[in-house]
Each structure stands twice: as structure tokens, then as C-alpha cells.
Enzyme design. Structure first.
Site, mmCIF file in Angstrom:
data_model
loop_
_atom_site.group_PDB
_atom_site.id
_atom_site.type_symbol
_atom_site.label_atom_id
_atom_site.label_comp_id
_atom_site.label_asym_id
_atom_site.label_seq_id
_atom_site.Cartn_x
_atom_site.Cartn_y
_atom_site.Cartn_z
ATOM 1 C CG LEU A 178 40.095 31.664 37.762
ATOM 2 C CD1 LEU A 178 41.013 32.155 36.628
ATOM 3 C CD2 LEU A 178 38.769 31.819 37.078
ATOM 4 C CG ASN A 202 41.709 36.393 33.957
ATOM 5 O OD1 ASN A 202 41.187 35.577 33.104
ATOM 6 N ND2 ASN A 202 42.733 36.127 34.814
ATOM 7 C CB ILE A 254 41.614 39.763 43.419
ATOM 8 C CG1 ILE A 254 41.468 38.616 44.476
ATOM 9 C CG2 ILE A 254 41.033 41.024 43.985
ATOM 10 C CD1 ILE A 254 42.330 38.863 45.782
ATOM 11 C CE LYS A 257 45.378 39.899 50.935
ATOM 12 N NZ LYS A 257 46.237 40.139 49.898
ATOM 13 C CG HIS A 299 47.682 37.040 54.643
ATOM 14 N ND1 HIS A 299 48.832 37.685 53.969
ATOM 15 C CD2 HIS A 299 47.075 36.231 53.901
ATOM 16 C CE1 HIS A 299 48.720 36.859 52.921
ATOM 17 N NE2 HIS A 299 47.529 36.165 52.681
ATOM 18 C CE LYS A 318 49.018 33.507 40.582
ATOM 19 N NZ LYS A 318 50.747 33.014 40.367
ATOM 20 C CB SER A 319 47.397 36.178 34.876
ATOM 21 O OG SER A 319 48.289 35.620 33.813
ATOM 22 C CG ASP A 371 44.693 41.379 46.964
ATOM 23 O OD1 ASP A 371 43.773 41.782 47.939
ATOM 24 O OD2 ASP A 371 45.454 40.338 47.207
ATOM 25 N NE ARG A 389 45.222 32.574 30.310
ATOM 26 C CZ ARG A 389 45.978 31.570 30.595
ATOM 27 N NH1 ARG A 389 46.175 31.121 31.809
ATOM 28 N NH2 ARG A 389 46.563 30.900 29.762
#
Length: 275
Positions: A191, A242, A230, A76, A109, A232-233, A46, A238
Site C-alpha cells: 500500500l 484488508n 502481505i 527470513k 532477506h 500489515k496492521s 509473514d 483494518r
């Protein structure tokens, strides 16, 4: 092959329920982060024009060697490019940066209701979908009132609404509206932000009992609710952690305990006023 389950969108297209987000990942770092995610087993990526990392993301997709049909790519249109003609041009720009001939999901968006352009923007997305250049189209950060206007004025029901959603902001009423119209709920900031949510003692106790991390517990909560998620890291460990959320389940009591964390905390802007 990835172990991630897929959901079926309202137009029959299937989408991985867990993907990899690249918000706030600089373009120079996006290639490495997305490469790590793909190697770990993610197949849904994404991005967005705003993130300014479509080019870096595209490089990782091209270098992965994975068949295009195994990948699910979302981008987007940004606020400044809303309106029918501008959206069509913005889409061409995003495709060129990604190095693709189509995306799997294209989203508005933000609704920017004060500008009143999102219905014209939606017409452009409908054309993009009709031309086969986006397999599915949807929106992001739309409230019920914004969706109702699209229902009234558009010809295609959005496949997805990507919204801020986490245990402190579970968006139950909006999720119910989505379910009524066959719209998939996709969670950004799943999160929360910062350490606040993941330091919550309720989540910590569940994580210790299940021998999982707090982040894994929250991601599992999303999946059991039926959300697309979705995280993110840029940290490889990590990124892999996830994705490791399919070997356990939360009990009904666990789900209720997380639901009780709802306090209306919104980390992002209010879609009624932003933009």
C-alpha cells in the site's frame, strides 16, 4: 475456512495469495495481532528474524488451535547471519522461536551483493529444503542480476521473490523475469508507506465508485496482477478490511489507471547497495 485463493509455487507447494505481515509489530503485540488475523481468516503469516517477533508470532500460531497444515508460515534470514553455516544456525534459532518443526517458506532477506555471500546462503537454504524443514525457499529484495547469479550457481530456482511493489513501483520487468522462471512475485509495502498513495485522487475515485476503501482497491490491483500480497496492521478493523477484497473486481480501465501511477517511487533501500 479462509476464502483466500491459493497459488501453486514452482515446486508444487500451494500458498495463500493474501497473507498477514508483521513488520514493525513489537513482539509483545505480535501475539494479539496474529491472533486477530487468524480469527479473521488469514492463514499465511509473514515474519522475519529482523522483526524480532517470531516468538510472539509463534505463540499466536500455537494458541490458535488451527491444524498446522492449514497455516503457511514465512520467515527470513537476516543479513548478519548470511553464509552457509551461519544461515543453518539462524534457521534453527528461528524455528525454536516460532515453536515449529518446519516453516512453509524461508527467504534470504536481502542480497547484499557487495558482501558476495548470498550464493553460500542459498546453498544453506537448499539443504534446509532438502531436509524437509522448509517446504519452499525463496528470496527477498533480489534484482534481476542477483537472481541470474542464483540461476547460474544454484540447483533450485527460488519459489518466491518478495519485493517492494505498489502502484508507484510496479516492477514490471522483474515480474516478467519471475514469470519466465516460475517465481511467484510477493509484494511488501503493498500500500506504499504513509498516506501518500492511498490519498491519490485516482485511487480515491475508483474506491468511491466501487464503495470500497482505497486500501481495498490497491490490494485488489495486486491480486488481479497475480501478486502475492502481505498487508500489515495492528488495528483489528483494518486487519479485517484488508481481507475483504474478494467481492469485487477492478475493470481493465481501473487497472490501467493504477498502472499509470508508476513514478518509480521506492520507499525502502536499493537492494544493490543495502547492507
Amino acid at each position: 475456512m479462509s476464502q483466500v485463493p491459493h497459488i501453486t509455487l514452482n515446486n508444487g507447494v500451494t500458498m495463500p495469495q493474501l497473507g498477514f505481515g508483521v513488520w514493525q509489530v513489537p513482539d509483545a503485540e505480535a501475539t494479539a495481532a496474529v491472533t486477530t488475523a487468524l480469527e479473521a481468516g488469514y492463514r499465511s503469516i509473514d515474519t522475519a528474524a529482523l522483526y524480532a517477533n517470531e516468538a510472539g508470532t509463534g505463540k499466536a500460531l500455537a494458541a490458535s488451535g488451527l491444524p498446522r497444515e492449514e497455516l503457511f508460515v514465512t520467515t527470513k534470514v537476516w543479513n548478519n547471519d548470511q553464509g552457509y553455516d551461519r544461515t543453518l544456525r539462524a534457521f534453527d534459532t528461528s524455528l525454536a522461536k516460532l515453536g515449529l518443526d518446519h516453516v512453509d517458506l524461508y527467504l534470504i532477506h536481502w542480497p547484499q551483493p557487495a558482501r558476495g555471500t548470498y550464493t553460500d546462503t542459498w546453498r544453506a537454504l537448499e539443504k534446509i529444503a532438502a531436509d524437509g524443514r522448509a517446504r519452499a525457499i525463496g528470496v527477498s529484495n533480489f534484482h534481476a542480476s542477483h537472481l541470474e547469479r542464483l540461476f547460474a550457481e544454484g540447483t533450485v530456482v527460488p519459489a518466491v521473490n518478495q519485493i517492494e511493489l505498489h502502484p508507484q513501483l510496479p516492477q514490471a520487468a522483474l515480474r516478467a523475469l519471475h514469470a519466465e522462471h516460475g517465481i511467484a512475485t510477493e509484494a511488501w509495502s503493498p500500500l506504499g508507506q504513509g498516506k501518500g498513495l492511498l490519498d491519490d485522487p485516482v485511487i480515491g475515485a475508483i474506491a468511491r465508485r466501487l464503495e470500497r476503501t482505497p486500501a481495498q482497491v490497491v490490494l485488489r490491483w495486486h491480486l488481479q496482477l497475480g501478486n502475492v500480497v502481505i498487508p500489515k496492521s495492528v488495528t483489528p478493523s483494518r486487519i479485517r478490511e484488508n481481507l475483504d477484497v474478494f467481492g469485487f473486481e477492478l475493470s481493465a480501465e481501473d487497472m490501467a489507471a493504477l498502472a499509470a501511477l508508476d513514478d518509480g517511487t521506492r520507499h525502502g533501500p536499493d537492494p544493490d547497495t543495502f547492507g
